[in-house]
Design a protein around this motif. Sequence first.
Motif, PDB file in Angstrom:
ATOM      1  N   ILE A  79      -7.754   6.572   4.944  1.00 23.99           N
ATOM      2  CA  ILE A  79      -7.700   7.565   5.217  1.00 23.99           C
ATOM      3  C   ILE A  79      -7.385   8.765   4.434  1.00 23.99           C
ATOM      4  CG2 ILE A  79      -7.682   9.085   7.605  1.00 23.99           C
ATOM      5  CD1 ILE A  79      -6.796   5.792   8.393  1.00 23.99           C
ATOM      6  N   ARG A  80      -8.832  10.088   4.320  1.00 23.54           N
ATOM      7  CA  ARG A  80      -7.575  11.127   3.677  1.00 23.54           C
ATOM      8  C   ARG A  80      -7.065  12.062   4.526  1.00 23.54           C
ATOM      9  NH1 ARG A  80      -6.037  11.335  -0.202  1.00 23.54           N
ATOM     10  NH2 ARG A  80      -7.707  11.333  -2.153  1.00 23.54           N
ATOM     11  N   ALA A  81      -5.686  12.632   4.067  1.00 21.77           N
ATOM     12  CA  ALA A  81      -4.838  13.922   4.922  1.00 21.77           C
ATOM     13  C   ALA A  81      -4.674  13.858   3.996  1.00 21.77           C
ATOM     14  CB  ALA A  81      -3.768  12.325   5.611  1.00 21.77           C
ATOM     15  N   TYR A  82      -3.402  15.376   4.850  1.00 27.16           N
ATOM     16  CA  TYR A  82      -2.943  16.169   3.601  1.00 27.16           C
ATOM     17  C   TYR A  82      -1.568  16.486   4.130  1.00 27.16           C
ATOM     18  CZ  TYR A  82      -6.732  17.695   1.440  1.00 27.16           C
ATOM     19  OH  TYR A  82      -8.217  16.965   0.007  1.00 27.16           O
ATOM     20  N   HIS A  83      -0.331  16.760   3.106  1.00 24.26           N
ATOM     21  CA  HIS A  83       1.025  16.515   3.332  1.00 24.26           C
ATOM     22  C   HIS A  83       1.196  18.192   3.035  1.00 24.26           C
ATOM     23  CE1 HIS A  83       5.277  15.200   3.610  1.00 24.26           C
ATOM     24  NE2 HIS A  83       4.757  14.603   2.604  1.00 24.26           N
ATOM     25  N   ASN A  84       1.260  19.414   3.732  1.00 26.74           N
ATOM     26  CA  ASN A  84       0.860  20.564   3.330  1.00 26.74           C
ATOM     27  C   ASN A  84      -0.386  20.857   2.513  1.00 26.74           C
ATOM     28  OD1 ASN A  84       1.295  23.178   2.383  1.00 26.74           O
ATOM     29  ND2 ASN A  84       3.161  22.756   1.343  1.00 26.74           N
ATOM     30  N   LYS A  85       0.137  20.904   1.221  1.00 22.37           N
ATOM     31  CA  LYS A  85      -1.395  20.548   0.270  1.00 22.37           C
ATOM     32  C   LYS A  85      -1.634  19.502  -1.067  1.00 22.37           C
ATOM     33  CE  LYS A  85      -2.282  25.642  -0.692  1.00 22.37           C
ATOM     34  NZ  LYS A  85      -1.147  25.933  -0.091  1.00 22.37           N
ATOM     35  N   LEU A  86      -0.480  18.221  -0.619  1.00 18.58           N
ATOM     36  CA  LEU A  86      -0.658  17.004  -1.767  1.00 18.58           C
ATOM     37  C   LEU A  86      -1.782  16.362  -0.632  1.00 18.58           C
ATOM     38  CD1 LEU A  86       0.720  14.857  -3.435  1.00 18.58           C
ATOM     39  CD2 LEU A  86       2.251  14.750  -1.383  1.00 18.58           C
ATOM     40  N   PRO A  87      -2.558  15.175  -1.380  1.00 16.57           N
ATOM     41  CA  PRO A  87      -3.940  14.698  -0.948  1.00 16.57           C
ATOM     42  C   PRO A  87      -2.501  13.472  -0.920  1.00 16.57           C
ATOM     43  CG  PRO A  87      -4.121  15.877  -2.539  1.00 16.57           C
ATOM     44  CD  PRO A  87      -3.196  16.171  -2.069  1.00 16.57           C
ATOM     45  N   GLU A 129     -14.754  15.182   7.779  1.00 19.06           N
ATOM     46  CA  GLU A 129     -15.531  13.851   7.885  1.00 19.06           C
ATOM     47  C   GLU A 129     -14.474  13.369   7.989  1.00 19.06           C
ATOM     48  OE1 GLU A 129     -14.325  16.851   4.880  1.00 19.06           O
ATOM     49  OE2 GLU A 129     -13.845  15.940   3.220  1.00 19.06           O
ATOM     50  N   GLU A 130     -13.043  13.132   7.106  1.00 20.12           N
ATOM     51  CA  GLU A 130     -12.673  11.518   8.020  1.00 20.12           C
ATOM     52  C   GLU A 130     -12.153  11.169   9.128  1.00 20.12           C
ATOM     53  OE1 GLU A 130     -12.524  11.389   4.754  1.00 20.12           O
ATOM     54  OE2 GLU A 130     -10.552   9.866   4.540  1.00 20.12           O
ATOM     55  N   PHE A 131     -12.561  11.815  10.122  1.00 21.57           N
ATOM     56  CA  PHE A 131     -12.356  11.756  11.021  1.00 21.57           C
ATOM     57  C   PHE A 131     -13.271  10.606  11.645  1.00 21.57           C
ATOM     58  CE2 PHE A 131     -10.363  15.576  11.824  1.00 21.57           C
ATOM     59  CZ  PHE A 131      -9.036  14.956  12.655  1.00 21.57           C
ATOM     60  N   THR A 132     -14.295  10.222  11.526  1.00 20.75           N
ATOM     61  CA  THR A 132     -15.079   8.847  11.326  1.00 20.75           C
ATOM     62  C   THR A 132     -14.409   7.739  11.892  1.00 20.75           C
ATOM     63  OG1 THR A 132     -16.182   9.071   9.801  1.00 20.75           O
ATOM     64  CG2 THR A 132     -17.915  10.275  11.615  1.00 20.75           C
ATOM     65  N   LEU A 181       0.780  -1.823   0.285  1.00 19.45           N
ATOM     66  CA  LEU A 181      -0.002   0.218  -0.555  1.00 19.45           C
ATOM     67  C   LEU A 181       0.995   0.914   0.112  1.00 19.45           C
ATOM     68  CD1 LEU A 181      -2.458  -1.279   2.508  1.00 19.45           C
ATOM     69  CD2 LEU A 181      -2.967  -1.737   0.121  1.00 19.45           C
ATOM     70  N   LEU A 182       0.928   2.513  -0.786  1.00 16.93           N
ATOM     71  CA  LEU A 182       1.282   3.346  -0.840  1.00 16.93           C
ATOM     72  C   LEU A 182       0.286   4.383   0.006  1.00 16.93           C
ATOM     73  CD1 LEU A 182       3.218   2.848  -4.110  1.00 16.93           C
ATOM     74  CD2 LEU A 182       4.093   2.494  -1.813  1.00 16.93           C
ATOM     75  N   THR A 183       1.559   5.688   1.020  1.00 17.84           N
ATOM     76  CA  THR A 183       0.310   6.483   0.775  1.00 17.84           C
ATOM     77  C   THR A 183       0.675   7.522  -0.116  1.00 17.84           C
ATOM     78  OG1 THR A 183       2.938   6.965   2.229  1.00 17.84           O
ATOM     79  CG2 THR A 183       1.228   5.843   3.263  1.00 17.84           C
ATOM     80  N   HIS A 184       2.193   7.690   0.066  1.00 18.06           N
ATOM     81  CA  HIS A 184       2.171   8.768  -1.473  1.00 18.06           C
ATOM     82  C   HIS A 184       3.209   8.854  -2.016  1.00 18.06           C
ATOM     83  CE1 HIS A 184       4.332  10.264   2.101  1.00 18.06           C
ATOM     84  NE2 HIS A 184       4.755  10.638   1.403  1.00 18.06           N
ATOM     85  N   ASP A 190       2.971  11.525   7.399  1.00 19.65           N
ATOM     86  CA  ASP A 190       3.114  13.226   6.262  1.00 19.65           C
ATOM     87  C   ASP A 190       2.497  13.464   6.581  1.00 19.65           C
ATOM     88  OD1 ASP A 190       5.370  10.399   5.727  1.00 19.65           O
ATOM     89  OD2 ASP A 190       6.100  11.862   5.026  1.00 19.65           O
ATOM     90  N   VAL A 191       1.244  13.672   8.193  1.00 19.48           N
ATOM     91  CA  VAL A 191       0.931  14.597   8.133  1.00 19.48           C
ATOM     92  C   VAL A 191       0.802  16.000   8.477  1.00 19.48           C
ATOM     93  CG1 VAL A 191      -1.833  13.858   8.921  1.00 19.48           C
ATOM     94  CG2 VAL A 191      -0.851  12.048   8.160  1.00 19.48           C
ATOM     95  N   LYS A 192       0.041  16.567   7.361  1.00 22.63           N
ATOM     96  CA  LYS A 192      -0.508  17.791   8.232  1.00 22.63           C
ATOM     97  C   LYS A 192      -1.560  18.337   9.419  1.00 22.63           C
ATOM     98  CE  LYS A 192       1.199  22.196   9.791  1.00 22.63           C
ATOM     99  NZ  LYS A 192       1.940  22.316  10.913  1.00 22.63           N
TER     100      LYS A 192
END
Length: 253
Positions: free
Chosen positions: A148-156, A177-180, A71-74, A170-172
């Motif tokens: 789970i969607r997260a942002y790395h600065n502006k990179l999804p 809506e992802e907290f659920t 699985l790749l995160t980014h 690598d989360v900022k």
Amino acid sequence: MKITFLGTGSSHGIPVIGCNCKVCKSDDIRNRRLRSALMVEIQNNRFIIDVGPDFRQQMLRENISHINGILLTHAHKDHTAGIDDLRAFNYLQKAPVNVYAEKRVIESVKREYEYVFAENRYPGVPELNLIEISKQEFSVNGINIIPIRAYHNKLPILGFRFGNVAYLTDVKTIPEEEFTKLNNIDVLILSVIRPEPHIAHLGLNEALELIERIKPTKAFFTHISHVLYPQSEIKKYVPLFVDSAYDGLTIEL
Ligand SMILES: [Zn+2]
Ligand SMILES: [Zn+2]
Ligand SMILES: [Zn+2]
């Protein structure tokens, strides 16, 4: 389920080339950190999250000869630079390796490893099945995986939840809506690069605020740089249920 921290370092790894700081020069082996990756073993399946430049060493150290999926995160190189070494598993398993990633990451892998996907391929390149995922739950061999969607600065980017374990590197920021997807977490693994905030990464206090909100039973830091406190000191700065992970740490659930 068993999880193994294959690497817990930020993009430079620790020690950093040429650095003489006390963390890089530490005798505590737990301060030596390969680039971040996690192995998840669940119901006779073995998944690996991210394939960085230290992937080969990680596979040798853990004596791994079979994997069911990557699985790749980014697409940053500290998470994808080891893809060529997936060849070993083609030989061992006599099959392509399944790699799960978002469209943007798949496009980047195809660009960066152009020779792997060329029409007239050099014999011996890795054989990969690139499988596109989104932030919707999917299942592999009956095992549910929640991106789970997260942002790395502006990179999804994506984090992943297996059972009650969530891995977010690598989360900022995490969109509301992802907290659920982060309810009832037993083990939360979160990247923390240094004490102070960073434009693309959580600093220590930001991470503790997120942990306070998500309320896992236990939380571990990963993607740690040499500027964060050494392993033997981190406990002074965090609540009892929080700790830094280190390379080779395993947790059984
Ligand atoms: Zn990284
Ligand atoms: Zn250093
Ligand atoms: Zn990154």
